[in-house]
Design an enzyme around this catalytic site. Sequence first.
Site, PDB file in Angstrom:
ATOM      1  N   ARG A  21       3.079  38.462  32.396  1.00 25.53           N
ATOM      2  CA  ARG A  21       3.492  38.020  31.053  1.00 25.53           C
ATOM      3  C   ARG A  21       4.606  36.982  31.052  1.00 25.53           C
ATOM      4  O   ARG A  21       5.276  36.775  30.055  1.00 25.53           O
ATOM      5  CB  ARG A  21       3.926  39.203  30.175  1.00 25.53           C
ATOM      6  CG  ARG A  21       2.819  40.164  29.886  1.00 25.53           C
ATOM      7  CD  ARG A  21       3.099  40.927  28.599  1.00 25.53           C
ATOM      8  NE  ARG A  21       2.010  41.828  28.333  1.00 25.53           N
ATOM      9  CZ  ARG A  21       1.932  43.054  28.826  1.00 25.53           C
ATOM     10  NH1 ARG A  21       2.905  43.521  29.568  1.00 25.53           N
ATOM     11  NH2 ARG A  21       0.894  43.804  28.546  1.00 25.53           N
ATOM     12  N   LYS A  75       5.084  22.327  27.010  1.00 26.17           N
ATOM     13  CA  LYS A  75       3.626  22.485  26.995  1.00 26.17           C
ATOM     14  C   LYS A  75       3.112  22.597  28.426  1.00 26.17           C
ATOM     15  O   LYS A  75       3.399  21.735  29.262  1.00 26.17           O
ATOM     16  CB  LYS A  75       2.974  21.253  26.362  1.00 26.17           C
ATOM     17  CG  LYS A  75       3.106  21.183  24.861  1.00 26.17           C
ATOM     18  CD  LYS A  75       1.937  20.346  24.358  1.00 26.17           C
ATOM     19  CE  LYS A  75       2.339  19.359  23.316  1.00 26.17           C
ATOM     20  NZ  LYS A  75       1.216  18.466  22.992  1.00 26.17           N
ATOM     21  N   GLU A 115       5.154   5.253  28.868  1.00 27.50           N
ATOM     22  CA  GLU A 115       5.618   6.314  27.952  1.00 27.50           C
ATOM     23  C   GLU A 115       7.097   6.135  27.615  1.00 27.50           C
ATOM     24  O   GLU A 115       7.539   6.520  26.527  1.00 27.50           O
ATOM     25  CB  GLU A 115       5.379   7.709  28.539  1.00 27.50           C
ATOM     26  CG  GLU A 115       3.923   8.023  28.888  1.00 27.50           C
ATOM     27  CD  GLU A 115       3.085   8.610  27.745  1.00 27.50           C
ATOM     28  OE1 GLU A 115       3.591   8.773  26.617  1.00 27.50           O
ATOM     29  OE2 GLU A 115       1.896   8.896  28.008  1.00 27.50           O
ATOM     30  N   LYS A 129      12.475  12.199  23.312  1.00 29.35           N
ATOM     31  CA  LYS A 129      11.501  13.281  23.302  1.00 29.35           C
ATOM     32  C   LYS A 129      12.154  14.604  22.883  1.00 29.35           C
ATOM     33  O   LYS A 129      11.588  15.377  22.096  1.00 29.35           O
ATOM     34  CB  LYS A 129      10.843  13.437  24.680  1.00 29.35           C
ATOM     35  CG  LYS A 129       9.971  14.668  24.769  1.00 29.35           C
ATOM     36  CD  LYS A 129       8.616  14.452  25.328  1.00 29.35           C
ATOM     37  CE  LYS A 129       7.727  15.654  25.033  1.00 29.35           C
ATOM     38  NZ  LYS A 129       6.538  15.727  25.842  1.00 29.35           N
ATOM     39  N   GLU A 163       4.252  21.444  17.432  1.00 28.27           N
ATOM     40  CA  GLU A 163       3.273  20.424  17.078  1.00 28.27           C
ATOM     41  C   GLU A 163       2.752  20.507  15.652  1.00 28.27           C
ATOM     42  O   GLU A 163       1.595  20.818  15.411  1.00 28.27           O
ATOM     43  CB  GLU A 163       2.071  20.500  18.033  1.00 28.27           C
ATOM     44  CG  GLU A 163       1.120  19.349  17.891  1.00 28.27           C
ATOM     45  CD  GLU A 163       0.822  18.715  19.246  1.00 28.27           C
ATOM     46  OE1 GLU A 163       0.220  17.672  19.245  1.00 28.27           O
ATOM     47  OE2 GLU A 163       1.244  19.272  20.283  1.00 28.27           O
ATOM     48  N   ARG A 211       6.017  15.941  16.101  1.00 28.63           N
ATOM     49  CA  ARG A 211       5.537  15.827  17.460  1.00 28.63           C
ATOM     50  C   ARG A 211       4.344  14.878  17.559  1.00 28.63           C
ATOM     51  O   ARG A 211       4.086  14.293  18.591  1.00 28.63           O
ATOM     52  CB  ARG A 211       5.189  17.215  18.006  1.00 28.63           C
ATOM     53  CG  ARG A 211       5.308  17.276  19.505  1.00 28.63           C
ATOM     54  CD  ARG A 211       5.503  18.701  20.000  1.00 28.63           C
ATOM     55  NE  ARG A 211       5.372  18.701  21.438  1.00 28.63           N
ATOM     56  CZ  ARG A 211       5.911  19.602  22.247  1.00 28.63           C
ATOM     57  NH1 ARG A 211       6.615  20.581  21.773  1.00 28.63           N
ATOM     58  NH2 ARG A 211       5.737  19.527  23.528  1.00 28.63           N
ATOM     59  N   ASN A 224       2.369  10.559  19.852  1.00 26.88           N
ATOM     60  CA  ASN A 224       1.005  10.104  20.097  1.00 26.88           C
ATOM     61  C   ASN A 224       0.823   8.600  19.904  1.00 26.88           C
ATOM     62  O   ASN A 224      -0.287   8.099  20.007  1.00 26.88           O
ATOM     63  CB  ASN A 224       0.090  10.847  19.125  1.00 26.88           C
ATOM     64  CG  ASN A 224      -1.046  11.478  19.852  1.00 26.88           C
ATOM     65  OD1 ASN A 224      -0.848  11.990  20.948  1.00 26.88           O
ATOM     66  ND2 ASN A 224      -2.232  11.416  19.279  1.00 26.88           N
ATOM     67  N   HIS A 233      -1.800   6.572  21.740  1.00 29.39           N
ATOM     68  CA  HIS A 233      -2.707   7.496  22.430  1.00 29.39           C
ATOM     69  C   HIS A 233      -4.089   7.594  21.802  1.00 29.39           C
ATOM     70  O   HIS A 233      -5.025   8.036  22.461  1.00 29.39           O
ATOM     71  CB  HIS A 233      -2.091   8.891  22.512  1.00 29.39           C
ATOM     72  CG  HIS A 233      -1.034   9.005  23.572  1.00 29.39           C
ATOM     73  ND1 HIS A 233       0.125   8.271  23.541  1.00 29.39           N
ATOM     74  CD2 HIS A 233      -0.964   9.760  24.702  1.00 29.39           C
ATOM     75  CE1 HIS A 233       0.865   8.572  24.598  1.00 29.39           C
ATOM     76  NE2 HIS A 233       0.224   9.480  25.324  1.00 29.39           N
ATOM     77  N   HIS A 275      -6.419   7.194  24.735  1.00 27.72           N
ATOM     78  CA  HIS A 275      -7.302   8.265  25.230  1.00 27.72           C
ATOM     79  C   HIS A 275      -8.756   7.809  25.222  1.00 27.72           C
ATOM     80  O   HIS A 275      -9.515   8.125  26.142  1.00 27.72           O
ATOM     81  CB  HIS A 275      -7.174   9.518  24.351  1.00 27.72           C
ATOM     82  CG  HIS A 275      -5.966  10.352  24.679  1.00 27.72           C
ATOM     83  ND1 HIS A 275      -5.293  11.087  23.719  1.00 27.72           N
ATOM     84  CD2 HIS A 275      -5.311  10.574  25.835  1.00 27.72           C
ATOM     85  CE1 HIS A 275      -4.284  11.721  24.285  1.00 27.72           C
ATOM     86  NE2 HIS A 275      -4.271  11.431  25.565  1.00 27.72           N
ATOM     87  N   HIS A 326      -3.183   7.022  32.975  1.00 26.22           N
ATOM     88  CA  HIS A 326      -2.911   7.425  31.596  1.00 26.22           C
ATOM     89  C   HIS A 326      -1.998   6.408  30.903  1.00 26.22           C
ATOM     90  O   HIS A 326      -2.296   5.908  29.826  1.00 26.22           O
ATOM     91  CB  HIS A 326      -2.283   8.820  31.581  1.00 26.22           C
ATOM     92  CG  HIS A 326      -1.858   9.257  30.218  1.00 26.22           C
ATOM     93  ND1 HIS A 326      -2.758   9.540  29.222  1.00 26.22           N
ATOM     94  CD2 HIS A 326      -0.622   9.425  29.674  1.00 26.22           C
ATOM     95  CE1 HIS A 326      -2.101   9.878  28.124  1.00 26.22           C
ATOM     96  NE2 HIS A 326      -0.801   9.820  28.379  1.00 26.22           N
TER      97      HIS A 326
HETATM   98 ZN    ZN Z   1       0.808  10.284  27.192  1.00 27.65          ZN
END
Ligand code: ZN
Length: 359
Positions: free
Chosen positions: A118, A139, A181, A222, A232, A236, A240, A243, A247, A260
């Site tokens: 846990r 995350k 980034e 950040k 999120e 948040r 993006n 992105h 993406h 990326h």
């Molecule tokens: Zn990224």
Amino acid sequence: MEQITVKASQSSYKVSVGAGIRHRLADFLPKTYQNVFIVSDTRIAPHYLDDYIASLLPNAKVTKKIIEPGEAAKSKEMYFDILDSMFEAQLDRKSLVLALGGGVIGDLAGFVASTYMRGIDFIQLPTTILAHDSSVGGKVAINHETGKNLIGSFYPPVAVVYDVDTITTLPEKEVRSGYAELIKEAYIGDGAFLDQLFAREKLDKGNQDQLIKDLSSGIKVKTKIVEADEKENDMRKFLNLGHTLGHAIEAEAGYGTFTHGEAVAIGMLFALELSEKRFGANLLLDEFQSWLERNQYPLYLPDLSAARLVTRMQMDKKSENKEVHMVLLREIGQPVTEKVDHDTLFDAVTSFLERMSRT
Ligand code: ZN
Ligand code: ADP
């Protein structure tokens, strides 16, 4: 050295960014640990693993798990394989997991740590520039056949120890990926940082003072956002920026064609152009373009289909009912989420691709 404290709802942790701090890891541990499990990959471990281990307490029991590099490691199989090794190493609730590497190692080891009994403590030891982003905000995840990062949790580390010495061995392509980034964070939240980045002739992974400054500036932006919005919802989403198209390009060109960050850099050009059109702001596009060119970002996009990219953008998890929601900037430092209707988007992507297919 720079230290940034990140407040999470359950706990808070320090991100320490400095040169050579891998030699004094013990100074950054919130408590002493008897049993330590360290995950890294075969490209990183030979350079830095022994230094980190040597800087732990001499009587701690240390188990190493060195895996093959690459995104494929974020799999269900590897997840259970690492859990098995942790049981074998007899880790208990008071043990520690160290994640020595970039985003892949951090996500994987963090997710394992979040579910072993846990949840046991874990510490990120980032070795890429991009990991300044993934190591802050809590995350952690592995991939499912259906998509990336679909099995995961919010699980903050107890500390992040970021030795910029480790960047010296990072391939140039990965340096570019990470800096995209950082530029993104500068655009979202720190105009002075953006000016600093653009004022420089070239990226220089050997300049430690500069790296410490750049990484901590990005981490501060950040941190502010994840503190305001841990899980999120609203803020948040701003992270993006670049992105939505980024993406789509990554997937459409085939994973591995662009890193990326390289794809995000192209996506940002697009988002900033759209922002200028919509809000009439001056977003320093010429400076950005010239910075990308000076640093050899790939900006040539032959053979991509606008229709397919738009379809992918509609499937983006931030989009709702096929309506594409993109992060745009009203001004530098003022991100907003905007609906972009299909026809506008299709036309914009078409003319963008047209321009990006000329060398
Ligand atoms: Zn990224
Ligand atoms: P990120 O998601 O943070 O960009 P990855 O975990 O995908 O990073 O790592 C990118 C690649 O760079 C991997 O092949 C990894 O083994 C390699 N790598 C990471 N850090 C270093 C380093 N400091 N020196 C050399 N190679 C590294």
